[in-house]
Motif scaffolding. Structure first.
Motif, PDB file in Angstrom:
ATOM      1  N   HIS A   1       2.600   5.783   3.152  1.00 39.45           N
ATOM      2  CA  HIS A   1       1.843   6.577   2.935  1.00 39.45           C
ATOM      3  C   HIS A   1       2.012   7.477   1.873  1.00 39.45           C
ATOM      4  CE1 HIS A   1       1.143   4.554   6.747  1.00 39.45           C
ATOM      5  NE2 HIS A   1       0.136   5.214   7.368  1.00 39.45           N
TER       6      HIS A   1
ATOM      7  N   ARG B   1       5.375  -0.234  16.151  1.00 37.92           N
ATOM      8  CA  ARG B   1       4.298   1.343  15.885  1.00 37.92           C
ATOM      9  C   ARG B   1       4.026   0.625  14.357  1.00 37.92           C
ATOM     10  NH1 ARG B   1       2.014   5.776  18.612  1.00 37.92           N
ATOM     11  NH2 ARG B   1       0.199   5.245  17.094  1.00 37.92           N
TER      12      ARG B   1
ATOM     13  N   ASP C   1      -1.741  -3.714  -7.482  1.00 37.33           N
ATOM     14  CA  ASP C   1      -1.235  -4.554  -5.826  1.00 37.33           C
ATOM     15  C   ASP C   1      -1.851  -4.426  -5.170  1.00 37.33           C
ATOM     16  OD1 ASP C   1       0.747  -6.882  -7.788  1.00 37.33           O
ATOM     17  OD2 ASP C   1       0.820  -4.833  -7.074  1.00 37.33           O
TER      18      ASP C   1
ATOM     19  N   PHE D   1       1.402  -5.370   5.501  1.00 34.83           N
ATOM     20  CA  PHE D   1       0.953  -6.117   4.695  1.00 34.83           C
ATOM     21  C   PHE D   1       1.568  -7.812   5.114  1.00 34.83           C
ATOM     22  CE2 PHE D   1      -3.530  -5.648   4.695  1.00 34.83           C
ATOM     23  CZ  PHE D   1      -3.495  -4.379   4.829  1.00 34.83           C
TER      24      PHE D   1
ATOM     25  N   ILE E   1      -2.132   4.347   1.163  1.00 37.18           N
ATOM     26  CA  ILE E   1      -1.723   3.307   1.897  1.00 37.18           C
ATOM     27  C   ILE E   1      -0.972   2.226   0.815  1.00 37.18           C
ATOM     28  CG2 ILE E   1      -1.864   2.455   4.051  1.00 37.18           C
ATOM     29  CD1 ILE E   1      -3.367   4.090   5.178  1.00 37.18           C
TER      30      ILE E   1
ATOM     31  N   VAL F   1      -3.763  -0.623  -0.359  1.00 37.14           N
ATOM     32  CA  VAL F   1      -4.892  -1.138   0.304  1.00 37.14           C
ATOM     33  C   VAL F   1      -5.477  -0.568   0.683  1.00 37.14           C
ATOM     34  CG1 VAL F   1      -5.257  -2.249   2.343  1.00 37.14           C
ATOM     35  CG2 VAL F   1      -2.822  -2.032   1.702  1.00 37.14           C
ATOM     36  N   ILE F   2      -5.279   0.786   1.105  1.00 35.05           N
ATOM     37  CA  ILE F   2      -6.071   1.758   1.290  1.00 35.05           C
ATOM     38  C   ILE F   2      -6.280   3.556   0.276  1.00 35.05           C
ATOM     39  CG2 ILE F   2      -7.980   3.281   2.931  1.00 35.05           C
ATOM     40  CD1 ILE F   2      -7.497   1.635   4.741  1.00 35.05           C
TER      41      ILE F   2
ATOM     42  N   CYS G   1       1.834  -2.236  12.175  1.00 32.00           N
ATOM     43  CA  CYS G   1       0.630  -2.690  11.933  1.00 32.00           C
ATOM     44  C   CYS G   1       0.204  -2.845  10.261  1.00 32.00           C
ATOM     45  CB  CYS G   1      -0.385  -1.797  12.859  1.00 32.00           C
ATOM     46  SG  CYS G   1      -0.239   0.105  13.028  1.00 32.00           S
ATOM     47  N   TRP G   2       0.726  -1.518  10.007  1.00 28.12           N
ATOM     48  CA  TRP G   2       0.580  -1.588   8.878  1.00 28.12           C
ATOM     49  C   TRP G   2       1.096  -1.840   7.342  1.00 28.12           C
ATOM     50  CZ3 TRP G   2      -3.793   0.870   7.723  1.00 28.12           C
ATOM     51  CH2 TRP G   2      -4.110   2.100   8.349  1.00 28.12           C
TER      52      TRP G   2
ATOM     53  N   ASP H   1       2.073 -10.482   6.608  1.00 31.79           N
ATOM     54  CA  ASP H   1       0.865 -11.029   6.744  1.00 31.79           C
ATOM     55  C   ASP H   1       1.351 -13.016   6.193  1.00 31.79           C
ATOM     56  OD1 ASP H   1      -2.114 -12.256   5.677  1.00 31.79           O
ATOM     57  OD2 ASP H   1      -1.925 -11.790   7.896  1.00 31.79           O
TER      58      ASP H   1
END
Lengths: 99, 141
Positions: B35, B129, B84, B135, B29, B87-88, B132-133, B138
């Motif tokens: 994805h 929806r 960088d 980043f 992710i 994320v996961i 939320c992923w 932010d």
């Protein structure tokens, strides 16, 4: 390096990792490294119905730079040891006297 | 082939954990909420990775056509992803990973149909929806 050593003592314990995008992962801490990247096994997402994509993961490697919090069980932390280690790490270093 | 735990040399900074994931199918992710599925072939100390048989999986959660949310795979072949942006990274059972934890409610569609569905979908709802992923937003908050 202090928190790297701290996390190494928590390997095998269950932790909750909150990421900067508010996703919370729960799992057993498998390993960590000097960048505080974490590897969790038996990982579940706390709000699983909102983020269903992670249901198929067996384990997860989480990059240290995206972590906001790591929630740990309070019983696992030896606060005295931690405070001593912090003091040692931040103690002023002795300067060598040139002859 | 699986390495016993603890067999990794300790002097490799930043990447000790990924050795156990080599040649396994993984789900990545990324910061922009993409994805990527594929087989992890290589990595380095910055967590840059080489993924083979990589495909980007795109979701549409607010599908009005059928009741099921749909997904599509965009085949990409081999990809190098910069560390960088990750994320996961999680190991999956196989590259198809059809259920992805939704209990089989996800339906796979070809890319053309997926794009058609996306054109009709309510952008605001889908963004809510999908957001939320993401980043990178932010930094703006």
């Amino acid at each position: 390096m202090l928190f790297f050593s701290f996390f190494k003592t928590l390997i095998g314990k269950t932790v909750a990792v909150e990421l900067k995008n508010d996703v919370i992962l729960t799992g057993t801490l498998h390993s960590c490294d000097q960048y505080l990247n974490l590897k969790l096994s038996s990982v579940t997402v706390v709000n699983g119905d909102k983020y269903p994509q992670l249901g198929c993961l067996k384990n997860a490697f989480v990059r240290g730079s995206v972590v906001r919090y790591v929630q740990i069980p309070s019983g696992e932390v030896n606060t005295e040891l931690l405070e001593d280690a912090t003091r040692k790490e931040n103690a002023p270093k002795k300067r060598e006297v040139a002859k | 082939m699986s390495l016993p735990f603890g067999s990794v040399p300790g002097y490799l900074p930043g990447s000790t954990s990924l050795v156990e994931q080599l040649d396994r199918p993984v789900l990545l992710i990324l910061r922009d909420s993409r994805h990527i599925l594929g087989v992890l072939r290589s990595f380095d100390q910055f967590c840059n990775v080489l993924i083979e048989q990589s495909k980007e999986r795109r979701f549409c959660w607010t599908n009005e056509n059928g009741k099921h949310p749909v997904y599509t795979d965009v085949e990409e072949g081999a990809t190098v992803i910069k560390g960088d942006q990750i994320v996961i990274m999680g190991e999956v059972d196989n590259l198809e990973a059809e259920s992805m934890g939704v209990g089989g409610k996800l339906k796979k569609v070809p890319l053309k149909e997926f794009n058609r569905i996306m054109e009709r979908v309510d952008e605001g709802e889908e963004k809510k929806r999908g957001k939320c992923w993401d980043f990178d937003t932010d930094l703006n908050n």
